[in-house]
Design a protein around this motif. Structure first.
Motif, PDB file in Angstrom:
ATOM      1  N   PRO A 162       0.817  -1.214   0.000  1.00 25.30           N
ATOM      2  CA  PRO A 162       0.000   0.000   0.000  1.00 25.30           C
ATOM      3  C   PRO A 162       0.851   1.264   0.000  1.00 25.30           C
ATOM      4  O   PRO A 162       0.307   2.372  -0.098  1.00 25.30           O
ATOM      5  N   TYR A 163       2.166   1.108   0.122  1.00 24.22           N
ATOM      6  CA  TYR A 163       3.028   2.276   0.294  1.00 24.22           C
ATOM      7  C   TYR A 163       3.479   2.894  -1.031  1.00 24.22           C
ATOM      8  O   TYR A 163       4.025   3.976  -1.045  1.00 24.22           O
ATOM      9  N   GLY A 164       3.258   2.194  -2.137  1.00 20.39           N
ATOM     10  CA  GLY A 164       3.648   2.741  -3.428  1.00 20.39           C
ATOM     11  C   GLY A 164       2.506   3.489  -4.093  1.00 20.39           C
ATOM     12  O   GLY A 164       1.475   3.787  -3.486  1.00 20.39           O
ATOM     13  N   HIS A 165       2.695   3.767  -5.382  1.00 19.33           N
ATOM     14  CA  HIS A 165       1.662   4.487  -6.143  1.00 19.33           C
ATOM     15  C   HIS A 165       1.109   3.614  -7.264  1.00 19.33           C
ATOM     16  O   HIS A 165       0.651   4.126  -8.292  1.00 19.33           O
ATOM     17  N   GLY A 166       1.154   2.316  -7.051  1.00 18.37           N
ATOM     18  CA  GLY A 166       0.676   1.395  -8.075  1.00 18.37           C
ATOM     19  C   GLY A 166       1.513   0.133  -8.059  1.00 18.37           C
ATOM     20  O   GLY A 166       2.074  -0.257  -7.035  1.00 18.37           O
ATOM     21  N   LEU A 167       1.613  -0.510  -9.221  1.00 22.79           N
ATOM     22  CA  LEU A 167       2.381  -1.741  -9.336  1.00 22.79           C
ATOM     23  C   LEU A 167       3.867  -1.440  -9.491  1.00 22.79           C
ATOM     24  O   LEU A 167       4.253  -0.522 -10.218  1.00 22.79           O
TER      25      LEU A 167
END
Length: 384
Positions: A162-167
């Motif tokens: 959940p900490y990124g902005h996508g895959l």
């Protein structure tokens, strides 16, 4: 007494066969017979869980099945995880509910995404899935096929940070390599670290990137027209929830005298089974109550049949190469066409037809998936 015997004999035909009441034949009881046989035999389901360490995979599995599968696991230090390779840990347990027996196998993949170089993390998992297909193929082709154990992987829960902005590139690479071998269900882990707006934005980003990279995640089938409105509404909600944003916890907390599973924070309590807090209930409904059989059907009819066709083709090609070599070595003494050659050629023709059918089936699945994504986009626009 005589009247009773006459009344009882009226249910029998002259040859002694049983007469069905009111002119019915009696095959309406077939579903009950199948149900009894299936319940007696029990069901098999294999679930593989993939994601980097720290995303709550073990906690979610324990929460889903109300058990502790990982009580003996040793937590590794950071130094130990740097050069760690992907491992396969299989746990099987028998669950019984209301007389129905389920043999559940959970396959965990510790070490995924932990090492510095994660380029080939997917290979160990792909090899394991192929090995299960290969073993089932051998059992199915053997003489004793009565008690075949189905260890094919029916579903892959893939955890996304959940900490990124996508895959991430690791996520894309894994799903592209495995989407033709297993039903991939993406999961946004630790949803309590995001606000509802952030969750919706991340879900839209993931779905967009999945489409851009031509990744085929598992698509829920369309409802039959004769289903009741409640089931149709439930199906729509499940489709709109993918990828599922979940929270897992085995801790019991108390809220106003009510005990629930959740997480206690300084600012409040997050309830695992509260639909306003996460998609946990929807994931459990999808995985256990509504789509477990469809996951098994797609595994059998699409993924396994694809593997089986490729495997038979490989064997046939190898046999053809050996025949050609024998023809070259034998010279004019080699018979042009033998009975074995004729049978092999027939088998190769059947394989080609099977591959054409599989391609058509996969095209239909992709088309259904694209249609489903369009309906989801419209639904989101209307909700917005």
């Amino acid at each position: 007494m005589m009247a009773f015997m006459q009344r009882n004999e009226s249910h029998f035909l002259p040859n002694g066969a049983m007469r069905a009441p009111d002119g019915e034949i009696g095959f309406a009881t077939l579903p009950e017979q199948v149900h009894r046989k299936s319940v007696k035999k029990g069901f098999d389901f294999t679930l593989i869980v993939v994601g980097e360490t720290g995303l709550g995979k073990s906690t979610l599995i324990n929460s889903l099945f109300l058990t502790d599968l990982y009580k003996d696991r040793k937590i590794l230090s950071v130094e130990e995880r740097v050069d760690r390779t992907v491992e396969i840990e299989k746990t099987t347990m028998d669950i019984e509910e209301k007389g129905v027996k389920l043999r559940l196998t959970v396959v965990d993949t510790p070490g995924f995404g932990d090492a510095i170089n994660c380029e080939e993390n997917w290979k160990t998992i792909e090899r394991y899935i192929d090995d299960q297909f290969n073993q089932f193929f051998k059992d199915e082709s053997g003489l004793n096929r009565k008690n075949i154990v189905d260890n094919r992987v029916h579903c892959c829960l893939y955890f996304i940070s959940p900490y990124g902005h996508g895959l991430r590139q690791l996520d894309v690479e894994f799903m592209k390599r495995l989407h033709q071998k297993v039903n991939i269900v993406p999961i946004i882990a630790k949803a309590d670290t995001l606000t509802p707006i952030e969750i919706r934005k991340l879900k839209d980003t993931i779905l967009r990137e999945v489409e851009e990279h031509q990744i085929r995640i598992y698509q829920l089938p369309e409802c039959d027209s004769d289903e009741d409105e409640e089931f149709k509404q439930q199906d729509r909600e499940l489709k709109e929830s993918i990828p599922f944003a979940v929270i897992g916890s085995t801790q019991i907390v108390e809220i106003n005298g009510r005990k629930v599973r959740g997480r206690l924070y300084p600012w409040g309590i997050v309830e695992v089974e509260n639909p306003k807090h996460s998609d946990f209930l929807k994931l459990r409904t999808f995985l256990i109550s509504t789509h477990m059989q469809d996951l098994k059907d797609v595994t059998r009819d699409v993924h396994y049949e694809s593997y089986r066709a490729q495997y038979i083709t490989k064997i046939s090609q190898q046999a053809a190469r050996e025949r050609n070599k024998l023809r070259r070595d034998s010279g004019p003494n080699f018979e042009a066409v033998t009975e074995t050659d004729r049978l092999l050629q027939q088998k190769e023709e059947e394989i080609r037809k099977m591959q054409d059918m599989l391609q058509q089936m996969q095209q239909k699945l992709r088309a259904a998936g694209s249609e489903g994504e369009g309906q989801k986009a419209k639904a989101r626009e209307m909700n917005f």
